[in-house]
Design a protein around this motif. Structure first.
Motif, mmCIF file in Angstrom:
data_model
loop_
_atom_site.group_PDB
_atom_site.id
_atom_site.type_symbol
_atom_site.label_atom_id
_atom_site.label_comp_id
_atom_site.label_asym_id
_atom_site.label_seq_id
_atom_site.Cartn_x
_atom_site.Cartn_y
_atom_site.Cartn_z
ATOM 1 N N ARG A 1 12.163 60.750 16.133
ATOM 2 C CA ARG A 1 12.188 62.180 16.460
ATOM 3 C C ARG A 1 13.255 62.866 15.615
ATOM 4 O O ARG A 1 14.298 62.274 15.361
ATOM 5 N N TYR A 2 12.986 64.057 15.187
ATOM 6 C CA TYR A 2 13.912 64.824 14.355
ATOM 7 C C TYR A 2 14.304 64.065 13.089
ATOM 8 O O TYR A 2 15.418 64.174 12.605
ATOM 9 N N GLY A 3 13.392 63.240 12.564
ATOM 10 C CA GLY A 3 13.651 62.480 11.353
ATOM 11 C C GLY A 3 14.496 61.233 11.559
ATOM 12 O O GLY A 3 14.775 60.497 10.621
ATOM 13 N N ASN A 4 14.903 60.969 12.783
ATOM 14 C CA ASN A 4 15.701 59.781 13.106
ATOM 15 C C ASN A 4 14.746 58.680 13.576
ATOM 16 O O ASN A 4 14.141 58.808 14.649
ATOM 17 N N PRO A 5 14.595 57.567 12.809
ATOM 18 C CA PRO A 5 13.636 56.526 13.185
ATOM 19 C C PRO A 5 13.987 55.800 14.484
ATOM 20 O O PRO A 5 13.143 55.164 15.082
ATOM 21 N N ARG A 6 15.243 55.904 14.922
ATOM 22 C CA ARG A 6 15.644 55.276 16.191
ATOM 23 C C ARG A 6 16.284 56.300 17.115
ATOM 24 O O ARG A 6 17.349 56.087 17.675
ATOM 25 N N PHE A 7 15.605 57.432 17.272
ATOM 26 C CA PHE A 7 16.103 58.474 18.162
ATOM 27 C C PHE A 7 16.264 57.907 19.580
ATOM 28 O O PHE A 7 17.251 58.137 20.255
ATOM 29 N N LEU A 8 15.253 57.166 20.037
ATOM 30 C CA LEU A 8 15.281 56.511 21.343
ATOM 31 C C LEU A 8 14.701 55.123 21.172
ATOM 32 O O LEU A 8 13.615 54.969 20.622
ATOM 33 N N PHE A 9 15.431 54.092 21.596
ATOM 34 C CA PHE A 9 14.844 52.758 21.563
ATOM 35 C C PHE A 9 15.007 52.103 22.920
ATOM 36 O O PHE A 9 16.031 52.181 23.556
ATOM 37 N N THR A 10 13.884 51.501 23.360
ATOM 38 C CA THR A 10 13.762 50.973 24.711
ATOM 39 C C THR A 10 13.348 49.509 24.652
ATOM 40 O O THR A 10 12.481 49.138 23.879
ATOM 41 N N ALA A 11 13.984 48.686 25.496
ATOM 42 C CA ALA A 11 13.691 47.251 25.544
ATOM 43 C C ALA A 11 12.540 46.981 26.515
ATOM 44 O O ALA A 11 12.523 47.517 27.625
ATOM 45 N N TYR A 12 11.588 46.168 26.062
ATOM 46 C CA TYR A 12 10.449 45.771 26.898
ATOM 47 C C TYR A 12 10.163 44.279 26.733
ATOM 48 O O TYR A 12 10.414 43.708 25.680
ATOM 49 N N CYS A 13 9.568 43.688 27.765
ATOM 50 C CA CYS A 13 9.044 42.325 27.655
ATOM 51 C C CYS A 13 7.685 42.410 26.954
ATOM 52 O O CYS A 13 7.212 43.498 26.634
ATOM 53 N N ASP A 14 7.041 41.278 26.733
ATOM 54 C CA ASP A 14 5.750 41.268 26.025
ATOM 55 C C ASP A 14 4.645 42.021 26.773
ATOM 56 O O ASP A 14 3.724 42.534 26.158
ATOM 57 N N ASP A 15 4.729 42.085 28.107
ATOM 58 C CA ASP A 15 3.654 42.689 28.896
ATOM 59 C C ASP A 15 3.790 44.199 29.098
ATOM 60 O O ASP A 15 2.826 44.862 29.442
ATOM 61 N N ASP A 16 4.978 44.743 28.902
ATOM 62 C CA ASP A 16 5.216 46.160 29.193
ATOM 63 C C ASP A 16 5.459 46.974 27.923
ATOM 64 O O ASP A 16 5.797 46.435 26.882
ATOM 65 N N GLY A 17 5.300 48.277 28.039
ATOM 66 C CA GLY A 17 5.604 49.195 26.953
ATOM 67 C C GLY A 17 4.429 49.606 26.095
ATOM 68 O O GLY A 17 4.576 50.449 25.213
ATOM 69 N N LYS A 18 3.260 49.064 26.364
ATOM 70 C CA LYS A 18 2.086 49.395 25.524
ATOM 71 C C LYS A 18 1.742 50.882 25.577
ATOM 72 O O LYS A 18 1.258 51.443 24.602
ATOM 73 N N TRP A 19 1.998 51.530 26.711
ATOM 74 C CA TRP A 19 1.696 52.955 26.867
ATOM 75 C C TRP A 19 2.506 53.830 25.910
ATOM 76 O O TRP A 19 2.109 54.950 25.615
ATOM 77 N N GLU A 20 3.622 53.326 25.397
ATOM 78 C CA GLU A 20 4.437 54.114 24.471
ATOM 79 C C GLU A 20 3.634 54.531 23.238
ATOM 80 O O GLU A 20 3.867 55.592 22.672
ATOM 81 N N PHE A 21 2.692 53.699 22.831
ATOM 82 C CA PHE A 21 1.927 53.958 21.612
ATOM 83 C C PHE A 21 0.788 54.967 21.836
ATOM 84 O O PHE A 21 0.114 55.340 20.896
ATOM 85 N N GLU A 22 0.597 55.414 23.061
ATOM 86 C CA GLU A 22 -0.424 56.416 23.366
ATOM 87 C C GLU A 22 0.077 57.838 23.142
ATOM 88 O O GLU A 22 -0.697 58.785 23.201
ATOM 89 N N ASP A 23 1.359 58.004 22.879
ATOM 90 C CA ASP A 23 1.954 59.327 22.646
ATOM 91 C C ASP A 23 1.618 59.799 21.233
ATOM 92 O O ASP A 23 2.114 59.239 20.262
ATOM 93 N N PRO A 24 0.773 60.831 21.091
ATOM 94 C CA PRO A 24 0.367 61.285 19.760
ATOM 95 C C PRO A 24 1.428 62.125 19.059
ATOM 96 O O PRO A 24 1.295 62.439 17.881
ATOM 97 N N ASN A 25 2.492 62.483 19.762
ATOM 98 C CA ASN A 25 3.491 63.397 19.215
ATOM 99 C C ASN A 25 4.689 62.709 18.563
ATOM 100 O O ASN A 25 5.530 63.386 17.982
ATOM 101 N N HIS A 26 4.791 61.396 18.695
ATOM 102 C CA HIS A 26 5.935 60.678 18.137
ATOM 103 C C HIS A 26 5.476 59.398 17.443
ATOM 104 O O HIS A 26 4.532 58.761 17.880
ATOM 105 N N THR A 27 6.190 59.036 16.396
ATOM 106 C CA THR A 27 5.953 57.760 15.722
ATOM 107 C C THR A 27 6.723 56.686 16.465
ATOM 108 O O THR A 27 7.909 56.849 16.755
#
Length: 73
Positions: free
Chosen positions: A40-66
């Motif tokens: 976000r705002y050109g920062n590749p690690r604006f927010l980074f979140t820790a997940y296990c292998d089973d969680d966090g897949k929904w993060e990739f459904e956000d069309p507004n952020h890389t």
């Protein structure tokens, strides 16, 4: 727990017993295996979140952020 890693970044994780980085998903008590970084705002690690292998897949459904994945060492 969230900690400001730098002025322009925030990391989210849960600390498990022994200082192990745990999955951020509520109710999950497993160790995290990866960081999912949100750009976000050109920062590749604006927010980074820790997940296990089973969680966090929904993060990739956000069309507004890389999103990127990094393995936790």
């Amino acid at each position: 727990m969230g900690k400001g890693a730098t002025k322009g970044s925030v990391q989210h994780y849960t600390e498990l017993e022994g200082g192990v980085i745990g999955c951020r998903t509520w109710g999950c008590d497993r160790p995290a295996t990866r960081w999912i970084d949100m750009e976000r705002y050109g920062n590749p690690r604006f927010l980074f979140t820790a997940y296990c292998d089973d969680d966090g897949k929904w993060e990739f459904e956000d069309p507004n952020h890389t999103m990127r994945v990094r393995k936790i060492k």
